[in-house]
Write an enzyme that holds these catalytic residues in place. Sequence first.
Site, PDB file in Angstrom:
ATOM      1  N   CYS A  70       0.873  -1.177   0.000  1.00 47.39           N
ATOM      2  CA  CYS A  70       0.000   0.000   0.000  1.00 47.39           C
ATOM      3  C   CYS A  70       0.908   1.225   0.000  1.00 47.39           C
ATOM      4  CB  CYS A  70      -0.857  -0.032   1.271  1.00 47.39           C
ATOM      5  SG  CYS A  70      -1.852   1.433   1.533  1.00 47.39           S
ATOM      6  N   CYS A 180      -1.001   4.013  -6.456  1.00 47.62           N
ATOM      7  CA  CYS A 180      -1.881   3.396  -5.467  1.00 47.62           C
ATOM      8  C   CYS A 180      -2.180   2.003  -5.994  1.00 47.62           C
ATOM      9  CB  CYS A 180      -3.172   4.208  -5.320  1.00 47.62           C
ATOM     10  SG  CYS A 180      -4.469   3.342  -4.402  1.00 47.62           S
TER      11      CYS A 180
HETATM   12  N1  DGL Z   1      -4.049   0.773  -1.890  1.00 50.81           N
HETATM   13  C1  DGL Z   1      -3.568   1.868  -1.167  1.00 50.81           C
HETATM   14  C2  DGL Z   1      -2.379   2.536  -1.839  1.00 50.81           C
HETATM   15  O1  DGL Z   1      -1.618   1.877  -2.508  1.00 50.81           O
HETATM   16  C3  DGL Z   1      -4.489   2.825  -0.480  1.00 50.81           C
HETATM   17  C4  DGL Z   1      -5.929   2.907  -0.841  1.00 50.81           C
HETATM   18  C5  DGL Z   1      -6.751   3.545   0.259  1.00 50.81           C
HETATM   19  O2  DGL Z   1      -7.072   2.819   1.211  1.00 50.81           O
HETATM   20  O3  DGL Z   1      -7.045   4.747   0.171  1.00 50.81           O
HETATM   21  O4  DGL Z   1      -2.146   3.698  -1.680  1.00 50.81           O
END
Ligand code: DGL
Length: 274
Positions: A70, A180
């Site tokens: 993430c 993301c």
């Molecule tokens: N998947 C996450 C990222 O790579 C964050 C998404 C979220 O929960 O806002 O930033």
Amino acid sequence: MKIGFFDSGIGGLTVLHQAMQILPEEEFLFYADSEHVPFGEKTKEQIIRYTDEAVQFMLSKGVKAVVIACNTATSVAISFLRSRYKIPILGIEPAVKPAVEECAGKRIMVMATPVTVREEKLKNLIARVDSEHRVDLLPMPKLVRFAEAGNFRSPEVTAYLCSQLAKYDLRNYSSLVLGCTHFNFFKDTMQEIFPSSVDFLDGSEGTARHLADVLKQNDLLEHHPQTVEYYRSGCKITAPEELERIRRLHQRLERMRFIRRGAASDDCSELKSM
Ligand code: DGL
């Protein structure tokens, strides 16, 4: 021993999916904090707390390494986690460096969550590698919500992307950086909007390769039949329909993996008519 993968939600499957190709004899544990997604709209303190709780949970299951799959949690919590735990903890960050290296005088668009866009970690990375100021940052929080709702391809998704991109001349760009992990699910729609001169870059494959190197260096590689256990905020997922949903998400990611650049005409007439 398992390798733990953490994300706020389904985005981390993007990195897990790559790791499963590269490490076919490892056991994986995937933890999605679905109770608290989206992280991109939370405070730093909340993100650090949720991520730390998830890492503690994974440690209680005996993981030998953790991947924070993430970008948002990495940007806020990775230093804290590394100072606190002894096992290897890897993160993911937007692939700005390779994008700058191949930009040949054109611009780079980085899409990420509002937190990642605001945080020092990305700003410092850009200051280090983007001496000619070619990077444009674009927060796209709604894509996370669409992904969590399983809405990957629809008129709403297309309309959102087009409205956010309307003020940019996409012909000036050499790369779109997906900063993301949730955004990889939308590459088929992005392909219809961005011209073929725009490459799509993200950190998932690089992170999976880095994981393989780190395991090797620490003598942690193992040889088992590959397995994955899925958890949602501390609860193991066992219901067949849930596991089937995850299988379909992996199938979608497998298709997205081969989309590497835009396919719209170079005058972007598609975007204007969408
Ligand atoms: N998947 C996450 C990222 O790579 C964050 C998404 C979220 O929960 O806002 O930033």
